[in-house]
Design an enzyme around this catalytic site. Structure first.
Site, PDB file in Angstrom:
ATOM      1  N   LYS A  51       4.710  -2.578  -3.510  1.00 10.08           N
ATOM      2  CA  LYS A  51       3.880  -1.548  -2.894  1.00 10.08           C
ATOM      3  C   LYS A  51       4.479  -1.189  -1.542  1.00 10.08           C
ATOM      4  O   LYS A  51       4.631  -2.040  -0.664  1.00 10.08           O
ATOM      5  CB  LYS A  51       2.454  -2.053  -2.722  1.00 10.08           C
ATOM      6  CG  LYS A  51       1.558  -1.039  -2.010  1.00 10.08           C
ATOM      7  CD  LYS A  51       0.106  -1.448  -2.044  1.00 10.08           C
ATOM      8  CE  LYS A  51      -0.742  -0.443  -1.278  1.00 10.08           C
ATOM      9  NZ  LYS A  51      -2.153  -0.799  -1.285  1.00 10.08           N
TER      10      LYS A  51
ATOM     11  N   TYR B  77      -5.090   9.805 -11.278  1.00 10.70           N
ATOM     12  CA  TYR B  77      -6.356  10.547 -11.164  1.00 10.70           C
ATOM     13  C   TYR B  77      -6.440  11.626 -12.234  1.00 10.70           C
ATOM     14  O   TYR B  77      -7.506  12.182 -12.463  1.00 10.70           O
ATOM     15  CB  TYR B  77      -6.479  11.135  -9.749  1.00 10.70           C
ATOM     16  CG  TYR B  77      -6.410  10.044  -8.700  1.00 10.70           C
ATOM     17  CD1 TYR B  77      -7.520   9.240  -8.463  1.00 10.70           C
ATOM     18  CD2 TYR B  77      -5.226   9.750  -8.015  1.00 10.70           C
ATOM     19  CE1 TYR B  77      -7.461   8.197  -7.548  1.00 10.70           C
ATOM     20  CE2 TYR B  77      -5.150   8.717  -7.104  1.00 10.70           C
ATOM     21  CZ  TYR B  77      -6.277   7.938  -6.872  1.00 10.70           C
ATOM     22  OH  TYR B  77      -6.204   6.897  -5.990  1.00 10.70           O
TER      23      TYR B  77
ATOM     24  N   SER C 186      -2.726   9.064  -4.511  1.00  7.51           N
ATOM     25  CA  SER C 186      -3.537  10.203  -4.075  1.00  7.51           C
ATOM     26  C   SER C 186      -2.708  11.348  -3.499  1.00  7.51           C
ATOM     27  O   SER C 186      -2.990  12.515  -3.776  1.00  7.51           O
ATOM     28  CB  SER C 186      -4.546   9.713  -3.040  1.00  7.51           C
ATOM     29  OG  SER C 186      -3.887   9.086  -1.951  1.00  7.51           O
TER      30      SER C 186
ATOM     31  N   LYS D  73       0.582  -0.029   8.128  1.00  7.79           N
ATOM     32  CA  LYS D  73       0.570  -1.222   7.274  1.00  7.79           C
ATOM     33  C   LYS D  73       1.974  -1.787   7.056  1.00  7.79           C
ATOM     34  O   LYS D  73       2.211  -2.507   6.092  1.00  7.79           O
ATOM     35  CB  LYS D  73      -0.116  -0.882   5.943  1.00  7.79           C
ATOM     36  CG  LYS D  73      -1.570  -0.392   6.106  1.00  7.79           C
ATOM     37  CD  LYS D  73      -2.332  -0.315   4.792  1.00  7.79           C
ATOM     38  CE  LYS D  73      -3.792   0.104   5.009  1.00  7.79           C
ATOM     39  NZ  LYS D  73      -4.595   0.092   3.757  1.00  7.79           N
TER      40      LYS D  73
ATOM     41  N   ARG E 295      -7.277   7.115   1.518  1.00 10.24           N
ATOM     42  CA  ARG E 295      -7.983   6.498   2.648  1.00 10.24           C
ATOM     43  C   ARG E 295      -9.184   7.349   3.048  1.00 10.24           C
ATOM     44  O   ARG E 295     -10.201   6.819   3.496  1.00 10.24           O
ATOM     45  CB  ARG E 295      -7.008   6.258   3.806  1.00 10.24           C
ATOM     46  CG  ARG E 295      -5.976   5.192   3.442  1.00 10.24           C
ATOM     47  CD  ARG E 295      -4.939   4.934   4.530  1.00 10.24           C
ATOM     48  NE  ARG E 295      -3.868   4.076   4.015  1.00 10.24           N
ATOM     49  CZ  ARG E 295      -2.698   3.899   4.619  1.00 10.24           C
ATOM     50  NH1 ARG E 295      -2.443   4.509   5.766  1.00 10.24           N
ATOM     51  NH2 ARG E 295      -1.793   3.105   4.076  1.00 10.24           N
TER      52      ARG E 295
ATOM     53  N   LYS F  39       4.381   1.179  -6.636  1.00 12.33           N
ATOM     54  CA  LYS F  39       3.490   2.152  -6.008  1.00 12.33           C
ATOM     55  C   LYS F  39       4.059   2.618  -4.677  1.00 12.33           C
ATOM     56  O   LYS F  39       4.478   1.761  -3.895  1.00 12.33           O
ATOM     57  CB  LYS F  39       2.134   1.478  -5.791  1.00 12.33           C
ATOM     58  CG  LYS F  39       1.110   2.315  -5.083  1.00 12.33           C
ATOM     59  CD  LYS F  39      -0.131   1.496  -4.858  1.00 12.33           C
ATOM     60  CE  LYS F  39      -1.096   2.337  -4.049  1.00 12.33           C
ATOM     61  NZ  LYS F  39      -2.195   1.572  -3.547  1.00 12.33           N
TER      62      LYS F  39
END
Ligand code: PBG
Length: 332
Positions: free
Chosen positions: A202, A321, A282, A225, A212, A256
């Protein structure tokens, strides 16, 4: 009679592209509804379907609205759904206790789904960000995301999800040692059949922004992060992460984001042969939807092209999605 322009080629690859039937016959990879995992956002309340502005077409659903949507997904042949909670800011704390509350939104969602649509696999997300006052995936002490204390919290979170009936646990936090710790705890508690899909590779990506917003973590997050998610420049490190997580007891592994990391997907599949998934995140979804809304691209064509690309890159499946929309098209 050959025209003046005709040449005598023996090899004409276009012969096999001439008709839909011939193209069907020689297609190298197949995309089906069975390849799709549908990520959904949950929120509190009843009869709520609240649009996520940065993800047109995506909503946050209350648990009562989740159930019929999940039933429809199952009817379309989608094998799994993945739950992400939008947590009331009042429940966010420094130690993220809501993460292992047996009655938190995710755990209520799991139980409702296992009761109403038992054949559908329910996947979870394991990371502290939806519950964290500072938006990080781990517990922060003196400005640092601490590893081992976070792993202990993640184990509690995982066990609450397993108790609620989750089929697939999805640790997305990128702490070291969490897969082994969760696996040991599952074995000790007689949850030896619960599977783990590790977010192994990731990356610290700019593509997570709309997510988020969807889980209400954007405002809370301080900093980035990069001390736990991977550097997008790295390839060999991804292979080491996958190898480690398989050794620690992951059943499935994930790369990812998706489209910008197809080289990693291919290499992971070729190297380990393990069940390999990509997450079309997203920001990837938002980019396609935004360009399609402008009329700059054909959104449906790009949706299918990108989903097929994951299969071509060696993935066994894709979190997207688009899952229900794509499944409906595949069925038509
Ligand atoms: C939480 C988590 C994130 C995503 C899935 N689980 C966000 C993040 O790491 O900041 C991103 C999914 C998406 O962008 O669609 N750890």
């Amino acid at each position: 009679m050959p025209s003046d322009h005709s040449l005598n080629f023996r090899t004409r690859p276009r012969r096999l592209r001439r008709t839909p039937a011939l193209r069907d016959l020689v297609r190298e990879t197949q995309l089906s509804a069975h390849d799709l995992i549908w990520p959904v956002f949950l929120c509190d309340g009843e009869a709520v379907e609240e649009p996520v502005p940065s993800m047109p077409g995506v909503v946050r659903r209350s648990v009562d609205r989740l159930v019929p949507a999940a039933q429809e997904a199952a009817d379309l042949g989608i094998p799994a759904i993945c739950l992400f909670p939008y947590t009331d800011p009042a429940l966010k704390t420094e130690l993220c206790e809501e993460a292992w509350n047996p009655e938190n939104l995710t755990n209520r969602g799991i139980r409702a789904l296992k009761a109403a649509v038992p054949g559908l696999a329910v996947m979870t997300d394991i990371a502290l960000d939806p519950y964290n006052a500072n938006g990080h995936d781990g517990i922060v002490r003196d400005g640092h995301v601490v590893n081992d204390e976070t792993v202990a919290a993640l184990v509690r979170m995982a066990m609450a999800q397993a108790e609620a009936g989750a089929d697939i646990l999805g640790p997305s936090d990128m702490m070291d040692g969490r897969i082994g710790a969760i696996r040991d705890a599952l074995e000790d508690a007689d949850h030896c059949d619960v599977t783990i899909m590790s977010y192994s590779a990731k990356y610290a990506s700019g593509f997570y922004g709309p997510f988020r917003d969807a889980v209400g973590a954007s405002g809370a997050l301080k900093g980035d992060k990069k001390t736990y998610q991977m550097d997008p420049a790295n390839r060999a490190e991804a292979l080491r992460m996958i190898s480690r997580d398989l050794d620690e007891g992951a059943d499935m592994v994930m790369v990812k984001p998706g489209l910008a990391y197809l080289d990693i997907c291919r290499e992971v599949k070729d190297t380990f042969g393990a069940p390999t998934y990509a997450y079309q995140v997203s920001g990837e979804y938002a980019m396609i939807e935004a360009a399609a809304a402008q009329g700059w691209i054909d959104g449906e064509a790009v949706m299918m092209e990108t989903l097929r690309a994951f299969k071509r890159a060696g993935c066994d499946g894709v979190l997207s999605y688009y899952a229900p929309r794509a499944a409906r098209l595949l069925k038509a």
